[in-house]
Design a protein around this motif. Structure first.
Motif, PDB file in Angstrom:
ATOM      1  N   ALA A 110       0.832  -1.202   0.000  1.00  0.00           N
ATOM      2  CA  ALA A 110       0.000   0.000   0.000  1.00  0.00           C
ATOM      3  C   ALA A 110       0.871   1.258   0.000  1.00  0.00           C
ATOM      4  CB  ALA A 110      -0.930  -0.004   1.214  1.00  0.00           C
ATOM      5  N   ALA A 111       1.994   1.198   0.730  1.00  0.00           N
ATOM      6  CA  ALA A 111       2.895   2.355   0.775  1.00  0.00           C
ATOM      7  C   ALA A 111       3.491   2.651  -0.598  1.00  0.00           C
ATOM      8  CB  ALA A 111       3.995   2.110   1.798  1.00  0.00           C
ATOM      9  N   ILE A 112       3.928   1.605  -1.301  1.00  0.00           N
ATOM     10  CA  ILE A 112       4.484   1.809  -2.638  1.00  0.00           C
ATOM     11  C   ILE A 112       3.417   2.337  -3.592  1.00  0.00           C
ATOM     12  CG2 ILE A 112       5.491   0.630  -4.634  1.00  0.00           C
ATOM     13  CD1 ILE A 112       6.902  -1.239  -2.708  1.00  0.00           C
ATOM     14  N   ALA A 113       2.205   1.831  -3.484  1.00  0.00           N
ATOM     15  CA  ALA A 113       1.113   2.321  -4.337  1.00  0.00           C
ATOM     16  C   ALA A 113       0.834   3.798  -4.078  1.00  0.00           C
ATOM     17  CB  ALA A 113      -0.150   1.485  -4.090  1.00  0.00           C
ATOM     18  N   ALA A 114       0.850   4.186  -2.812  1.00  0.00           N
ATOM     19  CA  ALA A 114       0.594   5.597  -2.472  1.00  0.00           C
ATOM     20  C   ALA A 114       1.716   6.494  -2.992  1.00  0.00           C
ATOM     21  CB  ALA A 114       0.457   5.743  -0.960  1.00  0.00           C
ATOM     22  N   THR A 123     -13.266 -12.754   0.223  1.00  0.00           N
ATOM     23  CA  THR A 123     -13.710 -12.155  -1.037  1.00  0.00           C
ATOM     24  C   THR A 123     -12.506 -11.699  -1.849  1.00  0.00           C
ATOM     25  OG1 THR A 123     -15.707 -11.376   0.068  1.00  0.00           O
ATOM     26  CG2 THR A 123     -15.181 -10.374  -2.046  1.00  0.00           C
ATOM     27  N   ASP A 124     -12.631 -11.777  -3.174  1.00  0.00           N
ATOM     28  CA  ASP A 124     -11.537 -11.369  -4.071  1.00  0.00           C
ATOM     29  C   ASP A 124     -11.098  -9.947  -3.753  1.00  0.00           C
ATOM     30  OD1 ASP A 124      -9.904 -11.777  -6.608  1.00  0.00           O
ATOM     31  OD2 ASP A 124     -11.055  -9.961  -7.072  1.00  0.00           O
ATOM     32  N   PHE A 125      -9.751  -9.740  -3.714  1.00  0.00           N
ATOM     33  CA  PHE A 125      -9.206  -8.425  -3.328  1.00  0.00           C
ATOM     34  C   PHE A 125      -9.613  -7.338  -4.326  1.00  0.00           C
ATOM     35  CE2 PHE A 125      -5.697  -5.279  -3.059  1.00  0.00           C
ATOM     36  CZ  PHE A 125      -5.897  -4.890  -1.742  1.00  0.00           C
ATOM     37  N   GLY A 126      -9.708  -7.695  -5.610  1.00  0.00           N
ATOM     38  CA  GLY A 126     -10.138  -6.713  -6.601  1.00  0.00           C
ATOM     39  C   GLY A 126     -11.551  -6.238  -6.350  1.00  0.00           C
ATOM     40  N   MET A 127     -12.419  -7.166  -5.952  1.00  0.00           N
ATOM     41  CA  MET A 127     -13.787  -6.794  -5.624  1.00  0.00           C
ATOM     42  C   MET A 127     -13.834  -5.878  -4.400  1.00  0.00           C
ATOM     43  SD  MET A 127     -16.920  -7.011  -6.491  1.00  0.00           S
ATOM     44  CE  MET A 127     -16.900  -8.396  -7.661  1.00  0.00           C
ATOM     45  N   ILE A 167      -8.641   7.725  -6.534  1.00  0.00           N
ATOM     46  CA  ILE A 167      -9.768   6.822  -6.805  1.00  0.00           C
ATOM     47  C   ILE A 167      -9.384   5.718  -7.786  1.00  0.00           C
ATOM     48  CG2 ILE A 167     -12.084   6.669  -7.803  1.00  0.00           C
ATOM     49  CD1 ILE A 167     -12.633   9.459  -6.748  1.00  0.00           C
ATOM     50  N   PHE A 168      -8.735   6.086  -8.894  1.00  0.00           N
ATOM     51  CA  PHE A 168      -8.535   5.131  -9.975  1.00  0.00           C
ATOM     52  C   PHE A 168      -7.157   4.474  -9.999  1.00  0.00           C
ATOM     53  CE2 PHE A 168     -11.643   8.294 -11.544  1.00  0.00           C
ATOM     54  CZ  PHE A 168     -12.733   7.467 -11.685  1.00  0.00           C
ATOM     55  N   LEU A 169      -6.144   5.140  -9.444  1.00  0.00           N
ATOM     56  CA  LEU A 169      -4.791   4.592  -9.532  1.00  0.00           C
ATOM     57  C   LEU A 169      -4.328   3.902  -8.254  1.00  0.00           C
ATOM     58  CD1 LEU A 169      -2.866   7.387 -11.499  1.00  0.00           C
ATOM     59  CD2 LEU A 169      -3.855   5.267 -12.369  1.00  0.00           C
ATOM     60  N   SER A 170      -4.631   4.493  -7.112  1.00  0.00           N
ATOM     61  CA  SER A 170      -4.074   3.947  -5.866  1.00  0.00           C
ATOM     62  C   SER A 170      -4.547   2.515  -5.621  1.00  0.00           C
ATOM     63  CB  SER A 170      -4.454   4.850  -4.692  1.00  0.00           C
ATOM     64  OG  SER A 170      -5.869   4.941  -4.578  1.00  0.00           O
ATOM     65  N   GLY A 171      -5.877   2.292  -5.738  1.00  0.00           N
ATOM     66  CA  GLY A 171      -6.392   0.941  -5.541  1.00  0.00           C
ATOM     67  C   GLY A 171      -5.891  -0.035  -6.583  1.00  0.00           C
ATOM     68  N   SER A 172      -5.776   0.449  -7.820  1.00  0.00           N
ATOM     69  CA  SER A 172      -5.283  -0.426  -8.899  1.00  0.00           C
ATOM     70  C   SER A 172      -3.827  -0.806  -8.674  1.00  0.00           C
ATOM     71  CB  SER A 172      -5.452   0.281 -10.253  1.00  0.00           C
ATOM     72  OG  SER A 172      -6.815   0.568 -10.505  1.00  0.00           O
ATOM     73  N   PHE A 173      -2.999   0.151  -8.253  1.00  0.00           N
ATOM     74  CA  PHE A 173      -1.594  -0.160  -7.950  1.00  0.00           C
ATOM     75  C   PHE A 173      -1.497  -1.182  -6.822  1.00  0.00           C
ATOM     76  CE2 PHE A 173      -0.170   4.172  -9.711  1.00  0.00           C
ATOM     77  CZ  PHE A 173       0.286   3.607 -10.887  1.00  0.00           C
ATOM     78  N   LEU A 213       0.206  -4.869  -7.165  1.00  0.00           N
ATOM     79  CA  LEU A 213       1.333  -5.238  -6.326  1.00  0.00           C
ATOM     80  C   LEU A 213       1.012  -6.418  -5.409  1.00  0.00           C
ATOM     81  CD1 LEU A 213       2.563  -1.658  -5.325  1.00  0.00           C
ATOM     82  CD2 LEU A 213       3.707  -3.267  -6.848  1.00  0.00           C
ATOM     83  N   SER A 214      -0.261  -6.590  -5.072  1.00  0.00           N
ATOM     84  CA  SER A 214      -0.643  -7.730  -4.212  1.00  0.00           C
ATOM     85  C   SER A 214      -0.644  -9.035  -4.990  1.00  0.00           C
ATOM     86  CB  SER A 214      -2.026  -7.474  -3.610  1.00  0.00           C
ATOM     87  OG  SER A 214      -2.009  -6.324  -2.791  1.00  0.00           O
ATOM     88  N   GLY A 215      -0.748  -8.966  -6.330  1.00  0.00           N
ATOM     89  CA  GLY A 215      -0.729 -10.175  -7.143  1.00  0.00           C
ATOM     90  C   GLY A 215      -2.010 -10.972  -7.061  1.00  0.00           C
TER      91      GLY A 215
END
Length: 439
Positions: free
Chosen positions: A304-308, A366-370, A424-430, A434-436
């Motif tokens: 999460a830190a790298i994504a931020a 539940t799936d992390f993407g969801m 909204i669109f990049l942080s969660g996606s990153f 990164l979580s795979g």
């Protein structure tokens, strides 16, 4: 599947769209920065910053005329001229070999000659006040110019008085007539002669001591007088130097005060100072990012830190590019803008991450993407409302502010919008990438 529904928003499923869109924006910004470059203000490049009140309403045509006037002065060829308020002008020139106080004085003189007809009439002081001021000035000059008086040493008269006394006693002794010469008379004469000799010896010793003391006193007095004379001369020299310096400062102040235009500021920034400002800007940004990185690692996880941090780099790059896109001078205000956007963007990102953490506890396997999609949908309206409120305030500042305020507000507007998009669109996606944890 719809992108946004009442209960679902597919952020991670469309992540390639966001990544490609951000990549295109970054490439376009990099191209603009490479082509246009940056207009470095005096804070970052060194130079002079001049601000004057010309007492005349200035329009775009008048600003162009001022530019021609300023460019005619050697050292101001690359200067920027901006309107400040309705009657003010700001002139900024980068550091160069030809940029010196004489060039600044020439610019000031040219503007004064052009706009002196618009200056308000100054009220003269009453004649009585002028007379009192002149009298006080004259008195001060006389008092300061009067040299220290040296009292001449007094002449010692001890030696002269002693000598006269001795001569008088000798004459009295010589006037006494001889009487009958007897043994008693001889004895008495011998005794008197001895007494007289002893008295003369004592008087001679007294005279010699008085003479020595007089010589010593005279030498000491002469030495004291010489010392006082030397000190007086040094004091007068210092007073003359201080008077000359004061007169030079007074002449310069009077020259500025006699101008028809009003001098607001005349600031010179050296190259060393501008280098320190650049270093401070970079240092402050790095420290802020590292502190945020440490906080997110402790509160969430390193992914999460790298994504931020990736989102922050994305936002700051576009904000810095806006200076080149809109031809905004890069000044010390850039530090405040960068730190403001860093704080705003990381705040929105942490709100989303916090909701993701809560939903992971509630939804379990539940799936992390969801989970990311559900969290983005839940925080969407909050983030939009916060951004709109901020844009309303900054927008009014940009519309109603002077050019210097507009140059500060516009990059913040860009940063707020970009920060909303990235949180909204990049942080969660990153974080999802990164979580795979992909389907």
């Amino acid at each position: 599947m719809k992108f946004i529904s009442k209960t679902h928003m597919d952020v991670t499923g469309k992540r390639k769209v966001w990544f490609i869109l951000s990549a295109l924006v970054i490439i376009a910004c990099a191209a603009v920065m490479f082509i246009n470059g940056f207009i470095l203000d005096t804070d970052f490049a060194g130079g002079v910053s001049l601000q004057y009140n010309l007492h005349k309403e200035l329009d775009s045509e008048e600003i162009r005329e001022i530019e021609k006037l300023v460019y005619s002065v050697k050292g101001f060829n690359g200067a920027s001229v901006q309107k400040a308020g309705s009657t003010g002008v700001v002139i900024k020139a980068p550091a160069s070999d030809d940029l010196n106080p004489d060039a600044v004085a020439e610019v000031r003189s040219l503007l004064n000659d052009r706009y002196k007809q618009y200056a308000p009439v100054k009220e003269e002081a009453p004649e009585e006040e002028k007379a009192e001021t002149n009298e006080e000035t004259t008195t001060e000059k006389v008092e300061s110019s009067t040299p220290n008086e040296i009292t001449p040493p007094e002449t010692e008269t001890t030696e002269t008085e002693t000598t006269e006394t001795t001569e008088t006693e000798t004459a009295d002794t010589a006037e006494v007539a001889p009487a009958e010469i007897t043994d008693e008379t001889v004895a008495a004469a011998d005794g008197k002669e001895a007494t007289t000799t002893e008295a003369a010896t004592t008087e001679a010793a007294t005279t010699e001591a008085a003479t020595t003391e007089a010589a010593t006193t005279e030498a000491a007095t002469t030495e004291t007088a010489d010392t006082e004379t030397t000190e007086s001369a040094e004091t007068e020299e210092k007073a003359e130097e201080e008077t000359a310096e004061t007169e030079e400062e007074a002449d310069e102040t009077t020259a500025i005060d006699d101008l028809a235009i009003e001098v607001i500021t005349e600031t010179t920034i050296s190259a060393s100072v501008s280098k320190e400002i650049r270093t401070s800007a970079v240092t402050a940004t790095i420290i802020a990012v590292l502190c945020m990185l440490a906080y997110i690692i402790i509160r969430f996880e390193w992914r999460a830190a790298i994504a931020a941090v990736l989102c922050l780099i994305h936002d700051i790059f576009i904000v810095v590019a806006s200076y080149s896109i809109f031809n905004i001078p890069v000044s010390s205000g850039l530090i405040a803008v960068v730190l403001t956007i860093l704080g705003y963007s990381i705040n929105a990102t942490i709100i989303l991450f916090d909701r993701v953490r809560e939903n992971r506890r509630k939804l379990g396997r539940t799936d992390f993407g969801m989970i990311v999609n559900i969290s983005a949908r839940q925080t969407l309206m909050r983030s939009i409302n916060t951004t709109l409120t901020t844009l309303f305030t900054i927008g009014l500042i940009y519309i109603l502010g002077v050019p210097s305020i507009q140059n500060f507000a516009l990059p913040i507007i860009v940063g707020v919008v970009v920060g909303l998009y990235s949180s909204i669109f990049l942080s969660g996606s990153f974080w999802y990438v990164l979580s795979g944890k992909r389907k």
